[in-house]
Design an enzyme around this catalytic site. Sequence first.
Site, PDB file in Angstrom:
ATOM      1  N   HIS A 231      50.223 -10.367 161.858  1.00 33.11           N
ATOM      2  CA  HIS A 231      49.600 -10.203 163.172  1.00 33.11           C
ATOM      3  C   HIS A 231      48.806 -11.440 163.590  1.00 33.11           C
ATOM      4  O   HIS A 231      47.850 -11.343 164.366  1.00 33.11           O
ATOM      5  CB  HIS A 231      48.691  -8.968 163.174  1.00 33.11           C
ATOM      6  N   GLU A 261      61.354  -8.161 164.894  1.00 35.03           N
ATOM      7  CA  GLU A 261      60.718  -9.237 164.136  1.00 35.03           C
ATOM      8  C   GLU A 261      61.772  -9.897 163.256  1.00 35.03           C
ATOM      9  O   GLU A 261      62.542  -9.213 162.578  1.00 35.03           O
ATOM     10  CB  GLU A 261      59.558  -8.673 163.296  1.00 35.03           C
ATOM     11  N   GLU A 357      60.498  -3.009 157.555  1.00 31.27           N
ATOM     12  CA  GLU A 357      60.016  -4.364 157.803  1.00 31.27           C
ATOM     13  C   GLU A 357      59.350  -4.976 156.568  1.00 31.27           C
ATOM     14  O   GLU A 357      58.145  -5.252 156.569  1.00 31.27           O
ATOM     15  CB  GLU A 357      59.052  -4.383 158.983  1.00 31.27           C
TER      16      GLU A 357
END
Length: 401
Positions: A231, A261, A357
Site C-alpha cells: 500500500h 495487481e 494475492e
Amino acid sequence: MDRPENYRFHNGERVKLPFAPEEYEARLAGLRRIMADQGVEVAVFTSMHSIAYYSGFLYCSFGRPYGLVVTADQSVTITAGIDAGQPWRRCHGDNITYTDWQRDNYWRTIVHVAGQGRIVGYEEDHLTLQGMEKLNSFLAPSSTVPIAAHVMRQRFHKSAAEIDLIRHGAQVADVGGFAIRDAIKAGLREIDIAMAGRDAMELEIAKRFPDAEYRDTWVWFQSGINTDGAHNPVTARVLERGDILSLNTFPMISGYYTALERTLFVQEVDPASLKIWEANVAAHEYGMSLLKPGSSCADITNKINAFFAERDLLQYRTFGYGHSFGVLSHYYGREAGLELREDIETVLEPGMVISMEPMLTIPQNQPGAGGYREHDILVITEDGAENITGYPYGPATNVVG
C-alpha cells in the site's frame, strides 16, 4: 426564525441506484432476520459501508456524523444539511436531514426514528466511545447488542446483482492495467503512469454506469524500492531500465471496490529477480487452485505457507493471501472475517468473492530485491471458482517499456 432539529428535504426526483429496489429490500429482509435472531428492535448504523449496503447512499463525512436507522418497518438515512437533497435522491428508503443549529441534533433525529427504551443494535467496530455515550444518553436503550460481525457475515454472500457489478469492476481494472502497461517507459515518473491508469478507468466507469456517482477510483503504481509495501503511495520517482514495478488499479463503482495487481519490469529482468517472480507466480496459481467451496481460509493459508517454506521464501511473506470483495475500500470497510490468514476459520461457500494475492518482499541489497505481487479476483461457485480477472500475469507479458 423557528429553526428545526431536522426536516425532510426530498429535493428532485430519485435517480437510478446501483441496484434495483428489490435488491435493497432483500438485504433489509436479511438484516431483519439478524435483528430477530439477536433480539434487536432497532439497528443504528454509522459506518459508510453498512449505510451504503442497506440504502445505496455513500456519505462523505467531513467531520459530520451520518446514520441509518432500521426498524421492523422503516429504513431511514440520517444525513447532514450540507448535502441538501442528494442523500434523498440516492438512497433506498426514507431520508431525514438533521440541522446543526444546536449540538446533537444528529442524535435527536435518530431518537425521532428509533424511539427510546428499546433494544438497540450497533456497530461495535465503528461507533466511537463518544458515540456510544451519546447513544446511551439519547436513546436510553433497555439494552445494546453488537451486530457488526453478524452483518459482515451477511455481506460475505454476494447476490447475482452484486457479482455482476463486481465483474464489471474487474473488467474496468483490466482497462486500467492495460493503460498503465502502454504508458510505462524509462524516464517517466510513477505519477505519470498512475494518472494514465486512473483516467482510463474513470472514463470506462462513466461509459458503463452513466447514472453513477464518480469518486475514489485510484492507482498505486510503485517502482524500485517503493514496491516493498503493498500500500505504498505513488511518488515522483523516475523509472529506470531494470526496475521492478508494481501495478495496482482500484476502480470504485458506487462503493464497490475491485482490484488488479501485477508485477512488471522495465525492459529487462535479471536472473535473481526472475527466479523470485516465477516462484510467486507459481504460488499464485497454486493458491487459486485451492479456492473452492468447503475450504477454510486458514487451511488455504497454511498450504500456501508450506509451498513457500519448501522454497525457503516464507520469511519474505508480509500479509494475508487474499480478502473478500464488495462494499469496501481504502477509506472504509473491511470484511475481516473473510481473509486468507492463519487465524480465520471461515469456510468458503458459493457466492463469496475473494482475491488471491501472494506477495514476497525481498529486502534492498539482496539479489532480486523488491516486492512481487499478483492479484486475481475469483467468484466461488458450486464446484470451484471462476476467475474474473483478465489481465495476464508473469514474465511472458510484463517485461515492458
